[in-house]
Design an enzyme around this catalytic site. Structure first.
Site, short mmCIF file in Angstrom:
data_model
loop_
_atom_site.label_atom_id
_atom_site.label_comp_id
_atom_site.label_asym_id
_atom_site.label_seq_id
_atom_site.Cartn_x
_atom_site.Cartn_y
_atom_site.Cartn_z
N ASP A 171 -1.70 -78.65 33.13
CA ASP A 171 -2.23 -79.74 32.31
C ASP A 171 -2.43 -81.00 33.15
O ASP A 171 -3.46 -81.67 33.09
CB ASP A 171 -1.28 -80.05 31.15
CG ASP A 171 -0.99 -78.82 30.31
OD1 ASP A 171 -1.67 -77.80 30.49
OD2 ASP A 171 -0.07 -78.89 29.47
N THR A 185 0.46 -68.47 32.51
CA THR A 185 0.39 -67.88 33.85
C THR A 185 0.73 -68.91 34.93
O THR A 185 1.11 -68.53 36.03
CB THR A 185 -1.04 -67.35 34.14
OG1 THR A 185 -1.97 -68.37 33.76
CG2 THR A 185 -1.34 -66.08 33.37
N ASP A 186 0.59 -70.21 34.62
CA ASP A 186 0.75 -71.20 35.70
C ASP A 186 2.17 -71.21 36.28
O ASP A 186 2.35 -71.26 37.49
CB ASP A 186 0.29 -72.61 35.27
CG ASP A 186 1.02 -73.22 34.09
OD1 ASP A 186 1.80 -72.51 33.41
OD2 ASP A 186 0.81 -74.42 33.83
N SER A 212 -3.23 -81.36 25.58
CA SER A 212 -2.49 -82.06 26.65
C SER A 212 -2.47 -83.57 26.51
O SER A 212 -2.71 -84.30 27.48
CB SER A 212 -3.04 -81.69 28.03
OG SER A 212 -2.80 -80.35 28.26
N SER A 213 -2.15 -84.04 25.32
CA SER A 213 -2.05 -85.49 25.16
C SER A 213 -0.90 -86.06 25.99
O SER A 213 -1.00 -87.16 26.52
CB SER A 213 -1.87 -85.86 23.68
OG SER A 213 -0.74 -85.21 23.15
N SER A 214 0.18 -85.30 26.16
CA SER A 214 1.30 -85.87 26.94
C SER A 214 0.94 -85.93 28.42
O SER A 214 1.26 -86.92 29.09
CB SER A 214 2.60 -85.10 26.70
OG SER A 214 2.45 -83.75 27.05
N TYR A 231 8.99 -71.80 24.69
CA TYR A 231 8.34 -71.88 26.00
C TYR A 231 9.35 -71.56 27.10
O TYR A 231 9.10 -70.74 28.00
CB TYR A 231 7.75 -73.28 26.19
CG TYR A 231 6.91 -73.46 27.42
CD1 TYR A 231 5.52 -73.39 27.35
CD2 TYR A 231 7.49 -73.71 28.66
CE1 TYR A 231 4.74 -73.57 28.48
CE2 TYR A 231 6.72 -73.88 29.79
CZ TYR A 231 5.35 -73.82 29.70
OH TYR A 231 4.58 -73.98 30.83
N GLY A 253 -0.19 -82.92 19.52
CA GLY A 253 0.21 -81.63 18.98
C GLY A 253 -0.96 -80.67 18.77
O GLY A 253 -0.86 -79.70 18.04
C1 GLA Z 1 1.63 -75.90 28.27
C2 GLA Z 1 2.20 -76.21 29.66
C3 GLA Z 1 1.33 -75.61 30.76
C4 GLA Z 1 1.02 -74.14 30.50
C5 GLA Z 1 0.57 -73.92 29.06
C6 GLA Z 1 0.43 -72.47 28.72
O1 GLA Z 1 0.41 -76.55 28.08
O2 GLA Z 1 2.32 -77.59 29.86
O3 GLA Z 1 1.93 -75.80 32.02
O4 GLA Z 1 2.12 -73.34 30.82
O5 GLA Z 1 1.45 -74.50 28.12
O6 GLA Z 1 -0.58 -71.91 29.49
#
Ligand code: GLA
Length: 331
Positions: free
Chosen positions: A145, A17-18, A103-105, A194, A99
Site C-alpha cells: 500500500d 502475497t506481499d 489504503s486510506s491509512s 490478517y 475502511g
Molecule cells: C493490506 C496490507 C497490504 C497487503 C494487503 C493484502 O492492504 O496493508 O500490505 O498485505 O492487505 O494484499
C-alpha cells in the site's frame, strides 16, 4: 507552507502475497489525502476534516499504538520512524473513504511524512511508512500500500516484486476502466485475521521454503490442510499476478478478467478472507455484460470490489484513474 498529497491505491490482483515476498499489481488512484502544513515548532498539531478530535503530538513519541485519538496513531508512527527536525500545524483532508480497502491509512502516513519534510527515495518513504503502520496498528502489513502510494506512475499499475521491491509499471490499456464498487461493508476483524494469515503463511514457508519460489508440487509436503490451502493461495496468486500483467499489456482483457475471478475464488476458499457480501457483489458484477472480471481488493473482510470493465458499463461505483506517486509542494 507545505502541501503534500498521497494517493490511495487499488490492487488489481495479488492479495496476501506481499508479506511473503510475492508479486502484487496495485495502481495509485486519483483519490487521496492532502496535508497542508505550516512547518515550525516542537509539536505536530493536525486537524482532520473527517475527525472530530485533532491530534497534538511531540516530536518524541513513545508507543504510537497508545496515542489518542486513534487516527493520530498513524501520525505518531510516522513521526517515530522519520524523526522530523521540526513540527508544524496543519489540516488534513481526504477523498478516500476509510475502511474501503483503498489504503486510506497508507495515504495518510505518506502524506504526513512528506509534509513533515521526509527527503528519501519513494522506496525509503514506503518502508518508513510501512513500519509506521505496523507500529500504529499492530497489524504486520506488507509494503504494497505504502509503495503504491509513494511510487505510483500515471496511467499505469505497478508490478511489484516484494522480494526485491523492484517495480515495473504496466500500462492500463485504452478502452478499459478500473472501477471500485463499495460492498457497503466496513472492514472488520481485518487486524487479527490478517496477523493469523501471515503466521499461517510463515508456517507453510517453514516447511516448503519461501512461497515465492515454491510450486504447487510442493504442497503435498504440507500435512495440515489449512496451512496447505493458505500456501496454495499464495503460490497460485503469484502466478496469476504475472499472467495478469502479461494479459493487460497485450490487451487480452477476457483472460485478465478470468484471472481476477480465479483470484477472488482463491481468496474466498483457500485464504478465507472474503465475506458473503463481497462474494455476492463479485457475482453480480461479473454477470454484467462488458465486465471482464471482478474481485475483492486489499485485505478482504469487507470494503471494495475492483472490476475491470469496458467503458461506461457500470453506473455504480467509482472509476479510478491511475496517477503518479505522492508529492510535496512548498509555497
Ligand atoms: C493490506 C496490507 C497490504 C497487503 C494487503 C493484502 O492492504 O496493508 O500490505 O498485505 O492487505 O494484499
Amino acid at each position: 507552507m507545505t502541501t503534500a498529497f498521497a494517493p490511495g491505491r487499488v490492487n488489481l490482483i495479488g492479495d496476501h502475497t506481499d508479506y511473503t515476498g510475492g508479486f502484487v499489481l496495485p495502481m495509485a488512484v486519483h483519490l487521496g489525502t492532502t496535508v497542508i502544513l505550516q512547518p515550525g515548532g516542537e509539536r505536530v498539531r493536525l486537524t482532520s476534516a473527517s475527525e472530530s478530535e485533532p491530534c497534538d503530538l511531540p516530536l518524541e513519541v513513545g508507543d504510537p499504538s497508545a496515542v489518542r485519538p486513534a487516527w493520530g496513531r498513524y501520525v505518531a508512527g510516522v513521526i517515530s520512524e522519520t524523526h522530523p527536525r521540526e513540527g508544524g500545524q496543519g489540516i488534513i483532508s481526504s477523498t478516500l473513504p476509510s475502511g474501503a480497502g483503498l489504503s486510506s491509512s497508507a495515504a495518510l502516513e505518506v502524506a504526513v511524512a512528506l509534509a513533515l519534510g521526509f527527503t528519501g527515495s519513494p522506496l525509503q518513504l514506503a518502508l518508513a511508512c510501512q513500519r509506521a503502520e505496523q507500529n500504529a496498528s499492530k497489524v504486520p502489513c506488507g509494503v504494497m500500500d505504502q509503495l503504491a502510494s509513494a511510487a505510483g506512475v500515471a496511467g499505469h499499475a505497478l508490478l511489484i516484486d516484494c522480494t526485491t521491491n523492484d517495480i515495473r509499471p504496466v500500462a492500463i490499456p485504452g478502452g478499459v476502466e478500473v472501477v471500485a464498487v463499495h460492498s457497503g461493508q466496513k472492514r472488520r476483524l481485518a487486524g487479527s485475521a490478517y496477523a493469523e494469515r501471515r503466521a499461517e503463511c510463515e508456517a507453510a514457508a517453514a516447511i516448503v521454503g519461501p512461497l515465492r519460489r515454491a510450486s504447487v508440487d510442493d504442497l503435498g509436503r504440507i500435512d495440515d490442510g489449512l496451512t496447505r490451502r493458505r500456501a496454495r493461495h499464495v503460490i497460485t496468486e503469484n502466478q496469476r499476478v504475472l499472467a495478469f500483467a502479461d494479459a493487460l499489456e497485450t490487451g487480452r482483457l477476457k483472460e485478465a478478467g478470468e484471472l481476477m475471478a480465479a483470484s477472488h475464488e482463491s481468496l474466498r476458499t483457500d485464504f478465507g478472507v472474503s465475506t458473503p457480501v463481497l462474494d455476492d457483489l463479485v457475482a453480480a458484477l461479473s454477470g454484467v455484460s462488458g465486465v471482464y472480471g471482478a474481485r475483492l481488493t486489499g485485505a478482504g473482510f469487507g470494503g471494495c470490489v475492483v472490476a475491470l470493465t469496458a467503458p461506461g458499463v457500470l453506473d455504480s461505483g467509482c472509476r479510478l484513474q491511475a496517477v503518479g506517486g505522492a508529492c510535496r509542494l512548498e509555497t
